[in-house]
Design a protein around this motif. Structure first.
Motif, short mmCIF file in Angstrom:
data_model
loop_
_atom_site.label_atom_id
_atom_site.label_comp_id
_atom_site.label_asym_id
_atom_site.label_seq_id
_atom_site.Cartn_x
_atom_site.Cartn_y
_atom_site.Cartn_z
N LYS A 118 0.81 -1.21 0.00
CA LYS A 118 0.00 0.00 0.00
C LYS A 118 0.86 1.27 0.00
O LYS A 118 0.34 2.35 -0.29
CB LYS A 118 -0.92 0.01 1.23
CG LYS A 118 -2.04 -0.99 1.15
CD LYS A 118 -2.88 -0.92 2.42
CE LYS A 118 -3.92 -2.01 2.43
NZ LYS A 118 -4.70 -2.01 3.68
N LEU A 119 2.13 1.15 0.36
CA LEU A 119 3.01 2.31 0.42
C LEU A 119 3.21 2.88 -0.98
O LEU A 119 3.42 2.16 -1.94
CB LEU A 119 4.37 1.95 1.01
CG LEU A 119 4.40 1.56 2.48
CD1 LEU A 119 5.81 1.14 2.87
CD2 LEU A 119 3.94 2.71 3.35
N GLY A 120 3.16 4.19 -1.08
CA GLY A 120 3.42 4.84 -2.36
C GLY A 120 4.91 5.08 -2.50
O GLY A 120 5.57 5.56 -1.61
N ILE A 121 5.42 4.72 -3.65
CA ILE A 121 6.85 4.92 -3.87
C ILE A 121 7.07 6.10 -4.79
O ILE A 121 6.45 6.34 -5.74
CB ILE A 121 7.50 3.65 -4.49
CG1 ILE A 121 7.38 2.51 -3.49
CG2 ILE A 121 8.93 3.90 -4.86
CD1 ILE A 121 7.92 1.19 -3.98
#
Length: 121
Positions: A118-121
């Motif tokens: 779910k982390l945005g990179i």
């Protein structure tokens, strides 16, 4: 405490204590993974990765062995080779606890994976 010793031999109590210690050890490893404590695995990242893989495989092998032992004890009781029902029930309970602990570890790993995805990179 006399009720516990009446169920089976002292070996049954030793098995319970050993199972308890395994659960405590696995809990400590999970706590280290959660907090990011890498002091237990001092070494390069590649070594830590293979160490984790080895530890996971070892844990799964132990759970498999515990389940196999429980199945053997159950089959022995059903065929009359084992007459101590307490020993059979202890083996079944150990198998159940080991599987439940493995299931909880899987759930935590899956949750961590989903959080990472779910982390945005």
């Amino acid at each position: 405490m006399s009720g516990v010793s009446g169920i089976g031999s002292g070996a049954g109590l030793n098995e319970i204590m050993a199972l308890r210690q395994q659960i405590i050890d696995r809990s400590q490893v999970l706590q280290q993974v959660r907090t990011g404590d890498t002091s237990a695995t001092a070494g390069p990242t590649q070594g830590a990765g293979s160490s984790f893989t080895g530890a996971l495989k070892s844990a799964l092998d132990q759970v498999n062995q515990t389940q196999s032992n429980a199945d053997t004890a159950t089959a022995g009781y059903e065929t009359g080779q084992v007459t101590d029902i307490a020993q059979v029930m202890l083996a079944r309970q150990q198998s159940s606890v080991a599987f439940e602990a493995t299931l909880q570890v899987r759930n935590k790993l899956l949750s961590a994976y989903q959080d990472i995805m779910k982390l945005g990179i």
